[in-house]
Design a protein around this motif. Structure first.
Motif, PDB file in Angstrom:
ATOM      1  N   UNK A 161       0.821  -1.216   0.000  1.00  8.11           N
ATOM      2  CA  UNK A 161       0.000   0.000   0.000  1.00  8.11           C
ATOM      3  C   UNK A 161       0.852   1.262   0.000  1.00  8.11           C
ATOM      4  N   UNK A 162       2.066   1.189   0.578  1.00  5.91           N
ATOM      5  CA  UNK A 162       2.920   2.367   0.630  1.00  5.91           C
ATOM      6  C   UNK A 162       3.658   2.607  -0.673  1.00  5.91           C
ATOM      7  N   UNK A 163       3.512   1.718  -1.652  1.00  7.97           N
ATOM      8  CA  UNK A 163       4.184   1.893  -2.932  1.00  7.97           C
ATOM      9  C   UNK A 163       5.618   1.416  -2.913  1.00  7.97           C
ATOM     10  N   UNK A 164       5.951   0.546  -1.990  1.00  4.46           N
ATOM     11  CA  UNK A 164       7.298   0.004  -1.899  1.00  4.46           C
ATOM     12  C   UNK A 164       7.218  -1.513  -1.862  1.00  4.46           C
ATOM     13  N   UNK A 165       8.349  -2.163  -1.913  1.00  3.01           N
ATOM     14  CA  UNK A 165       8.371  -3.627  -1.864  1.00  3.01           C
ATOM     15  C   UNK A 165       9.427  -4.069  -0.851  1.00  3.01           C
ATOM     16  N   UNK A 166       9.414  -5.346  -0.537  1.00  2.00           N
ATOM     17  CA  UNK A 166      10.351  -5.895   0.445  1.00  2.00           C
ATOM     18  C   UNK A 166      10.877  -7.216  -0.058  1.00  2.00           C
ATOM     19  N   UNK A 167      12.155  -7.503   0.210  1.00  8.17           N
ATOM     20  CA  UNK A 167      12.795  -8.736  -0.234  1.00  8.17           C
ATOM     21  C   UNK A 167      13.548  -9.343   0.947  1.00  8.17           C
ATOM     22  N   UNK A 168      13.660 -10.662   0.913  1.00  6.02           N
ATOM     23  CA  UNK A 168      14.373 -11.394   1.964  1.00  6.02           C
ATOM     24  C   UNK A 168      15.630 -12.014   1.383  1.00  6.02           C
ATOM     25  N   UNK A 169      16.747 -11.756   2.011  1.00 11.24           N
ATOM     26  CA  UNK A 169      18.014 -12.394   1.668  1.00 11.24           C
ATOM     27  C   UNK A 169      18.256 -13.468   2.715  1.00 11.24           C
ATOM     28  N   UNK A 170      17.786 -14.713   2.455  1.00  9.13           N
ATOM     29  CA  UNK A 170      17.792 -15.743   3.508  1.00  9.13           C
ATOM     30  C   UNK A 170      19.170 -16.381   3.680  1.00  9.13           C
ATOM     31  N   UNK A 171      19.382 -17.038   4.807  1.00  8.02           N
ATOM     32  CA  UNK A 171      20.643 -17.755   5.014  1.00  8.02           C
ATOM     33  C   UNK A 171      20.601 -19.110   4.312  1.00  8.02           C
ATOM     34  N   UNK A 172      21.773 -19.675   4.094  1.00  8.51           N
ATOM     35  CA  UNK A 172      21.841 -20.993   3.444  1.00  8.51           C
ATOM     36  C   UNK A 172      21.374 -22.093   4.379  1.00  8.51           C
ATOM     37  N   UNK A 173      21.470 -21.874   5.673  1.00  7.24           N
ATOM     38  CA  UNK A 173      21.042 -22.866   6.663  1.00  7.24           C
ATOM     39  C   UNK A 173      20.364 -22.109   7.809  1.00  7.24           C
ATOM     40  N   UNK A 174      19.559 -22.796   8.622  1.00  7.49           N
ATOM     41  CA  UNK A 174      18.897 -22.116   9.738  1.00  7.49           C
ATOM     42  C   UNK A 174      19.918 -21.429  10.656  1.00  7.49           C
ATOM     43  N   UNK A 175      19.574 -20.215  11.071  1.00  6.44           N
ATOM     44  CA  UNK A 175      20.426 -19.450  11.988  1.00  6.44           C
ATOM     45  C   UNK A 175      19.699 -19.367  13.329  1.00  6.44           C
ATOM     46  N   UNK A 176      20.209 -20.077  14.336  1.00  5.43           N
ATOM     47  CA  UNK A 176      19.563 -20.129  15.646  1.00  5.43           C
ATOM     48  C   UNK A 176      20.261 -19.130  16.576  1.00  5.43           C
ATOM     49  N   UNK A 177      19.445 -18.330  17.251  1.00  3.70           N
ATOM     50  CA  UNK A 177      19.977 -17.336  18.185  1.00  3.70           C
ATOM     51  C   UNK A 177      19.250 -17.449  19.513  1.00  3.70           C
ATOM     52  N   UNK A 178      19.841 -16.840  20.545  1.00  7.59           N
ATOM     53  CA  UNK A 178      19.213 -16.765  21.858  1.00  7.59           C
ATOM     54  C   UNK A 178      18.541 -15.405  21.991  1.00  7.59           C
ATOM     55  N   UNK A 179      17.206 -15.373  21.958  1.00  7.01           N
ATOM     56  CA  UNK A 179      16.491 -14.099  21.997  1.00  7.01           C
ATOM     57  C   UNK A 179      15.087 -14.308  22.541  1.00  7.01           C
ATOM     58  N   UNK A 180      14.430 -13.199  22.851  1.00  3.47           N
ATOM     59  CA  UNK A 180      13.041 -13.201  23.295  1.00  3.47           C
ATOM     60  C   UNK A 180      12.162 -12.965  22.073  1.00  3.47           C
ATOM     61  N   UNK A 181      11.224 -13.865  21.811  1.00  2.00           N
ATOM     62  CA  UNK A 181      10.427 -13.802  20.586  1.00  2.00           C
ATOM     63  C   UNK A 181       9.628 -12.514  20.447  1.00  2.00           C
ATOM     64  N   UNK A 182       8.878 -12.135  21.478  1.00  2.00           N
ATOM     65  CA  UNK A 182       8.065 -10.932  21.397  1.00  2.00           C
ATOM     66  C   UNK A 182       8.933  -9.684  21.255  1.00  2.00           C
ATOM     67  N   UNK A 183      10.020  -9.636  21.989  1.00  2.00           N
ATOM     68  CA  UNK A 183      10.903  -8.480  21.890  1.00  2.00           C
ATOM     69  C   UNK A 183      11.524  -8.393  20.499  1.00  2.00           C
ATOM     70  N   UNK A 184      11.898  -9.548  19.945  1.00  2.00           N
ATOM     71  CA  UNK A 184      12.507  -9.550  18.614  1.00  2.00           C
ATOM     72  C   UNK A 184      11.511  -9.078  17.553  1.00  2.00           C
ATOM     73  N   UNK A 185      10.249  -9.477  17.665  1.00  2.00           N
ATOM     74  CA  UNK A 185       9.235  -9.003  16.727  1.00  2.00           C
ATOM     75  C   UNK A 185       9.052  -7.489  16.844  1.00  2.00           C
ATOM     76  N   UNK A 186       9.039  -6.984  18.075  1.00  2.00           N
ATOM     77  CA  UNK A 186       8.905  -5.537  18.281  1.00  2.00           C
ATOM     78  C   UNK A 186      10.087  -4.798  17.673  1.00  2.00           C
ATOM     79  N   UNK A 187      11.288  -5.320  17.864  1.00  2.00           N
ATOM     80  CA  UNK A 187      12.487  -4.680  17.327  1.00  2.00           C
ATOM     81  C   UNK A 187      12.464  -4.657  15.797  1.00  2.00           C
TER      82      UNK A 187
END
Length: 452
Positions: free
Chosen positions: A330-356
């Protein structure tokens, strides 16, 4: 109950140390030096008499008629065994007779009266085979009796008797004035030494939030106290900085809420205007967003680290893109994902990470030119980057953009809270946030997380 003051502790410690030196250390060192033959005294037997006198006095036994007799106690026999040349004599001054068990030779050397009454006399016996042998004559604490001893020698076990003699009440009483003066002297010296601390206390008592810019003068303080005063000044400086930040936060929060409230009041004056309800809803959402972000910052200041778990950065990025895709389109822009070759596991808080990540995407949407593409890149090194191609962030502003309420200009959209919240939440998860220049123009905001 409050603990004793530092002044009282120091005075007590100094006084105890002085008494220990006087009644324990000094006699011990003196005896040791004498025993080793390093003292200026004629003979080291001067310290041996204390034990010899103690043994003889403990061997006296009172009879029913008030007279005394000498008993061959185990201590006396042991002392004679250690000192083969030891002799003694106890004289009844009323009759002039020596008690049974006394040395007749020593009894004859006792003073025979006259105008001078001897109380304590040291002597040597002429032609004694032992040139170091000494004797002492003294009146005993037992009334009407005198003692003479000779041939005693200093042994290590005799030192205990010397200690007992120095701590006897008869020895302590004459030194009581010394103890009093030691306490007074220690108090005066300690009080003088602690004067800078008392001055600092008076200075600190007058410092509050309105005068937190004041400092304690540590220039004239002793070098032992100066580091403490410097640390207090450093703490005051940190408190002053925190108070300034808190005042700026409060002022900026009031400013951010004042504008939508003023707009809302203006709209309420014209409720019949077209689009009133939709405009009202937008204003309420803006106020709600500002309040929610303020709460995030306030709670972050109160809490410690956030609870974390193992999360897949790539899966989370896909989820956020799916949520934001309609808004981005709707804003007239687009978004693309540059994914990793393998899963990247990190130690983080899910809700906080979504907010960030949501805050970073909103920030990128405001910066990305119309028709441009925002890129989400997940790196194998536990990093997630949001890339835009707008004006970018100057090197001089790369630290400022994470300050609460900071905006480049007054016309910049937003409340200036999103990036500060990102930084706050990242640090509480043991991670960090950074910003760099996008090659070709724009800004790249990145999140770094600890790996499992």
């Amino acid at each position: 109950m409050r603990s004793p003051s530092l002044l009282a502790r120091l005075v007590l410690a100094i006084t105890v140390a002085e008494l220990i030196v006087l009644f324990l250390v000094w006699p011990s060192v003196t005896i040791l030096v004498t025993y080793l033959g390093l003292a200026a005294t004629e003979s080291n037997t001067v310290w041996a008499e204390f034990h010899a006198i103690e043994v003889i006095e403990n061997a006296l036994r009172k009879d029913s008629d008030g007279s005394v007799h000498i008993e061959a106690t185990p201590a006396l026999r042991a002392y004679q065994a250690r000192n083969p040349n030891f002799r003694f004599a106890i004289i009844d001054e009323r009759s002039g007779a020596a008690l049974a068990g006394s040395s007749e030779e020593l009894a004859r050397v006792l003073p025979s009266g006259g105008a001078i009454i001897s109380i304590k006399t040291y002597f040597r016996i002429s032609n004694d085979p032992d040139p170091d042998a000494r004797g002492v004559y003294m009146r005993m604490t037992t009334p009407n009796y005198s003692m003479v001893i000779h041939g005693y020698a200093l042994h290590p076990e005799d030192l205990i008797a010397v200690m007992r003699a120095h701590t006897d009440i008869a020895q302590l009483v004459p030194f009581s004035p010394y103890v009093v003066f030691a306490i007074i002297g220690s108090w005066l010296a300690t009080r003088f030494g602690l004067a800078p601390l008392y001055a600092a206390k008076e200075r600190l008592a007058k410092i509050d939030l309105s005068s937190i810019d004041q400092r304690i003068d540590a220039a004239k303080a002793p070098k032992e106290i100066a580091p403490l005063l410097d640390a207090i000044n450093a703490a005051l400086a940190r408190l002053e900085d925190g108070a300034k930040r808190q005042r700026r936060f409060t002022a900026n929060a009031a400013h951010e809420l004042l504008t939508p409230i003023a707009i809302l009041r203006a709209r309420l004056d014209a409720p019949n205007e077209p689009g009133f309800l939709s405009d009202l809803g937008r204003d309420m959402r803006r106020m709600q967003s500002v309040v929610e972000q303020l709460l995030v910052l306030a709670r972050g200041a109160e809490r410690g680290r956030l609870a974390v778990a193992d999360l897949d950065l790539g899966a989370l990025a896909r989820h956020i893109i799916a949520d934001y895709l309609p808004l981005i389109v709707d804003s007239g822009r687009s978004i693309a994902l540059d994914p990793p070759a393998a899963p990247v596991i990190v130690r983080a808080n899910g809700q906080a990470l979504e907010c960030m990540l949501s805050n970073l995407i909103n920030n990128a949407l405001r910066a990305e030119p119309l028709g441009g593409t925002i890129v989400l890149r997940v790196g194998p090194d536990a990093r997630l980057e949001v890339i835009d191609h707008g004006e970018g962030v100057a090197a001089s502003e790369q630290d400022l953009v994470f300050e609460p309420f900071w905006r480049r200009t007054e016309t910049t959209r937003g409340a200036g809270l999103g990036l500060s919240i990102v930084k706050e939440l990242a640090e509480k998860q043991g991670g960090g946030v950074y910003v760099t220049q996008t090659p070709g123009g724009g800004a790249t905001f990145g999140l770094a997380f600890p790996s499992p």
